[in-house]
Structures are given as C-alpha cells and as structure tokens.
Design a protein around this motif. Sequence first.
Motif, PDB file in Angstrom:
ATOM      1  N   SER A  32       0.959  -1.234   0.049  1.00 32.47           N
ATOM      2  CA  SER A  32      -0.317  -0.061  -0.060  1.00 32.47           C
ATOM      3  C   SER A  32       0.813   1.139  -0.115  1.00 32.47           C
ATOM      4  N   ALA A  33       0.337   2.338  -0.380  1.00 33.70           N
ATOM      5  CA  ALA A  33       0.795   3.554  -0.493  1.00 33.70           C
ATOM      6  C   ALA A  33      -0.120   4.771  -0.255  1.00 33.70           C
ATOM      7  N   PRO A  34       0.183   5.625   0.707  1.00 35.01           N
ATOM      8  CA  PRO A  34      -0.523   6.862   0.734  1.00 35.01           C
ATOM      9  C   PRO A  34      -0.018   8.025  -0.397  1.00 35.01           C
ATOM     10  N   LEU A  35      -1.116   8.541  -1.019  1.00 32.57           N
ATOM     11  CA  LEU A  35      -0.693   9.403  -2.032  1.00 32.57           C
ATOM     12  C   LEU A  35      -0.937  10.677  -1.573  1.00 32.57           C
ATOM     13  N   ALA A  36       0.280  11.526  -2.054  1.00 28.73           N
ATOM     14  CA  ALA A  36       0.170  12.942  -1.585  1.00 28.73           C
ATOM     15  C   ALA A  36       0.237  13.896  -2.836  1.00 28.73           C
ATOM     16  N   ALA A  37      -0.267  15.238  -2.580  1.00 33.34           N
ATOM     17  CA  ALA A  37      -0.199  16.191  -3.778  1.00 33.34           C
ATOM     18  C   ALA A  37       1.501  16.405  -4.269  1.00 33.34           C
ATOM     19  N   TYR A  38       1.734  16.419  -5.389  1.00 30.08           N
ATOM     20  CA  TYR A  38       2.951  16.596  -6.296  1.00 30.08           C
ATOM     21  C   TYR A  38       3.205  17.920  -6.679  1.00 30.08           C
ATOM     22  N   GLY A  39       4.208  18.334  -6.817  1.00 31.84           N
ATOM     23  CA  GLY A  39       4.511  19.631  -7.495  1.00 31.84           C
ATOM     24  C   GLY A  39       3.626  20.532  -7.256  1.00 31.84           C
ATOM     25  N   ALA A  40       2.881  21.331  -8.268  1.00 28.24           N
ATOM     26  CA  ALA A  40       2.317  22.533  -7.936  1.00 28.24           C
ATOM     27  C   ALA A  40       0.718  22.018  -7.702  1.00 28.24           C
ATOM     28  N   THR A  41       0.415  20.781  -7.431  1.00 27.93           N
ATOM     29  CA  THR A  41      -1.199  20.296  -7.051  1.00 27.93           C
ATOM     30  C   THR A  41      -1.485  20.754  -5.841  1.00 27.93           C
ATOM     31  N   PRO A  42      -2.754  21.315  -5.755  1.00 30.91           N
ATOM     32  CA  PRO A  42      -3.182  21.971  -4.530  1.00 30.91           C
ATOM     33  C   PRO A  42      -3.071  20.810  -3.247  1.00 30.91           C
ATOM     34  N   PRO A  43      -2.556  21.296  -2.148  1.00 31.87           N
ATOM     35  CA  PRO A  43      -2.311  20.337  -0.936  1.00 31.87           C
ATOM     36  C   PRO A  43      -3.535  19.427  -0.361  1.00 31.87           C
ATOM     37  N   GLY A 100      -4.808  10.788  -1.827  1.00 31.45           N
ATOM     38  CA  GLY A 100      -5.478   9.399  -2.009  1.00 31.45           C
ATOM     39  C   GLY A 100      -4.538   8.497  -1.437  1.00 31.45           C
ATOM     40  N   ASP A 101      -4.968   7.021  -1.757  1.00 33.21           N
ATOM     41  CA  ASP A 101      -4.344   5.906  -1.278  1.00 33.21           C
ATOM     42  C   ASP A 101      -4.190   4.904  -2.485  1.00 33.21           C
ATOM     43  N   ALA A 102      -3.299   4.061  -2.393  1.00 36.23           N
ATOM     44  CA  ALA A 102      -3.167   2.819  -3.309  1.00 36.23           C
ATOM     45  C   ALA A 102      -2.817   1.474  -2.668  1.00 36.23           C
ATOM     46  N   ARG A 103      -3.578   0.479  -3.364  1.00 35.70           N
ATOM     47  CA  ARG A 103      -3.295  -0.910  -2.567  1.00 35.70           C
ATOM     48  C   ARG A 103      -3.199  -1.795  -3.402  1.00 35.70           C
ATOM     49  N   VAL A 159       3.922   5.262  -7.207  1.00 33.61           N
ATOM     50  CA  VAL A 159       2.519   5.054  -7.725  1.00 33.61           C
ATOM     51  C   VAL A 159       2.327   6.402  -8.152  1.00 33.61           C
ATOM     52  N   ASP A 160       2.111   6.835  -9.247  1.00 31.22           N
ATOM     53  CA  ASP A 160       1.801   8.118  -9.716  1.00 31.22           C
ATOM     54  C   ASP A 160       0.433   8.225 -10.448  1.00 31.22           C
ATOM     55  N   VAL A 161       0.049   9.537 -10.411  1.00 29.17           N
ATOM     56  CA  VAL A 161      -1.281   9.868 -10.997  1.00 29.17           C
ATOM     57  C   VAL A 161      -1.020  11.008 -11.867  1.00 29.17           C
ATOM     58  N   SER A 162      -1.183  11.148 -12.921  1.00 29.54           N
ATOM     59  CA  SER A 162      -0.860  12.303 -13.639  1.00 29.54           C
ATOM     60  C   SER A 162      -1.897  12.895 -14.467  1.00 29.54           C
ATOM     61  N   ALA A 163      -1.929  14.144 -15.174  1.00 34.19           N
ATOM     62  CA  ALA A 163      -2.877  14.798 -15.918  1.00 34.19           C
ATOM     63  C   ALA A 163      -2.347  14.494 -17.230  1.00 34.19           C
ATOM     64  N   GLU A 164      -3.297  13.892 -18.053  1.00 36.18           N
ATOM     65  CA  GLU A 164      -2.801  13.812 -19.576  1.00 36.18           C
ATOM     66  C   GLU A 164      -3.779  14.548 -20.401  1.00 36.18           C
ATOM     67  N   GLN A 165      -3.442  14.549 -21.931  1.00 40.91           N
ATOM     68  CA  GLN A 165      -4.149  15.447 -22.622  1.00 40.91           C
ATOM     69  C   GLN A 165      -4.432  14.380 -23.771  1.00 40.91           C
ATOM     70  N   LEU A 196       0.130  14.690 -10.483  1.00 37.89           N
ATOM     71  CA  LEU A 196      -0.679  15.124  -9.372  1.00 37.89           C
ATOM     72  C   LEU A 196      -0.568  14.672  -8.284  1.00 37.89           C
ATOM     73  N   LEU A 197      -0.309  13.256  -8.077  1.00 41.01           N
ATOM     74  CA  LEU A 197      -0.254  12.570  -6.826  1.00 41.01           C
ATOM     75  C   LEU A 197       0.717  11.566  -7.032  1.00 41.01           C
ATOM     76  N   ARG A 198       1.544  11.486  -5.979  1.00 41.42           N
ATOM     77  CA  ARG A 198       2.773  10.392  -5.841  1.00 41.42           C
ATOM     78  C   ARG A 198       2.668   9.840  -4.532  1.00 41.42           C
ATOM     79  N   GLY A 199       3.108   8.272  -4.270  1.00 37.34           N
ATOM     80  CA  GLY A 199       3.389   7.599  -3.185  1.00 37.34           C
ATOM     81  C   GLY A 199       4.141   6.423  -3.479  1.00 37.34           C
ATOM     82  N   SER A 200       4.945   6.074  -2.505  1.00 40.92           N
ATOM     83  CA  SER A 200       5.909   4.791  -2.636  1.00 40.92           C
ATOM     84  C   SER A 200       5.198   3.624  -1.812  1.00 40.92           C
ATOM     85  N   LEU A 201       4.971   2.471  -2.601  1.00 41.02           N
ATOM     86  CA  LEU A 201       4.614   1.357  -1.952  1.00 41.02           C
ATOM     87  C   LEU A 201       5.510   0.691  -0.841  1.00 41.02           C
ATOM     88  N   THR A 202       4.887   0.194   0.164  1.00 42.45           N
ATOM     89  CA  THR A 202       5.503  -0.546   1.194  1.00 42.45           C
ATOM     90  C   THR A 202       4.661  -1.748   1.439  1.00 42.45           C
TER      91      THR A 202
END
Length: 269
Positions: free
Chosen positions: A165-176, A180-183, A244-250, A262-268
Amino acid sequence: MQHLDHDRLVFLALGESEADNGESTHLGTCALCRAEVASLQQVAGLGTETQGLADLADPPEHVWQGIEAQVRAAEAGPLLTDTRRRRVPEQADTTTAEQTLGTAAESTVTRLDPARRSRRGRGWSGWVATAVTAAAAAAVGVVGTVSVLRPDDPTPTPTPVVVASAPLAAYGATPPTAKGDARVLKDGQLHLHVANLPSVAGYYEVWLINPTTMEMFSVGTLGGGSDALLPLPPNVDLKSYSVVDVSAEQYDNNTRHSGDSLLRGSLTG
C-alpha cells in the motif's frame, strides 16, 4: 440522492481506507449508507471473533430445513391470521395446521423472553435452542474469507487481501488538499482511491515508476469516480516499480507520461 459505491463502503467498513470530506458529509446525512457500513463492520467483526472456530462441523441438513420452515412460517404469520378469520367449518383441518405454524413462529420469538419461556412446552424450547446453535455454526462460515452481503444482493464479496500500500500526496504544483491511497491486492489488481484532484482538460492516468531508473509504465486511467480497480501486469516487480503516480494527460495520442504529476506515493509491504 447519489449513494456511495458499495465497493467503497466495503473498504471503509474494513478500515482499509479513510473517508474523504465528501464521503464523510454524505455518511452524515445518508442513513442508508451509514446502516450499510455498520452492517459490513458487524459481519467483518464476527469473522474476526470466530477465527478459532474454523474446524466446527457443518450443521445437519435437517437443521437448515427446520430453520427455513420456521422463517417461512414467521413471514406468513399475519396472512395466516387473516385467513383463519375467513375460514368456514369445513376447513377446520387446514385451519388447525395453520394455527400450528402460527404457534411455531410465535415460539421462535418468545424463546428470547425468559418470563414467557417458562409458559412454553419444553419441546419448542429445545428446538429453538438447536436452531440458535445451527445459526451460530453458520456464522463460522465467515472465517478465512470474511464475506459481506449487500442488503439487496445475496452474492458474497470476499474481503480483499492487501499485499502492498501507499498513501498518495499532492505532487509539484498540485493543491495540497489533493490526496489518495493505493493498495495492491493479492489477486493482482491495484485499488486506487483519490480525492480533491484538480480539474483537467484531459484525463487522469496511473503509472508505476522505478525511482532508481525513472522507467515507468501505465497501469490504466481513472474514470469519473474517486475509486478505480486496475489490473497489474503478471509478475510485476513492485520492489523496483514502487512509486505510484497519478498524472494529468491530454487527448493527444501521446502514450508517454505528460510530466504533469498530480499525486505520488511509494508502496510498502
């Protein structure tokens, strides 16, 4: 009112995820969703409490048949009462049978009242005790894979087994406030829950990244909801591809990462 998704309620009830602000607000105003979460928590707790009883033998078939007969009799009680009022003398035998069923249903209820139980015959008390024992044995079936039942769906949903699992936090200029979370589930799927993502002109895509080499591959895209269940490639190396990375795509027919995470977190785990 739009209710919360059933799979999401399962994760909340099992403590596998925390409710975001919108979900907490909905649960505070929706009695139906609150009741479903409470029911799921009760069943999950029952499975935990009975883990030491997994070796009990199944009740005999005639016990289940007796329980089903009593349930049907209890459900038909009011109708039988109305029918008795309309009976004519020629139907006395049928009326007697119905009265017997009505008495059986009543006995099932009064078995729980000590003051009234003493006025019942010992035969019915013994039968009800057997039925209660059988019901307790049936509850033991929850052990191993705790199953939860939706009130309107008789199909059991096995409890997901989380291997990382990994907690996902705001990344870069994403609003704090974005989070999210990934499992990673034992069945080879990635469960993703996100909240407060900023609106984008395109879509959201989920990636697994090797933080050492920065190599990555796409797992899939998020739909319009806050939860997604995405299949992982067979034999994926989560020790190497641990981010785990969540990105904005066109919508530009470019399959590579846009660089806008937008979001990133490391699995443990």
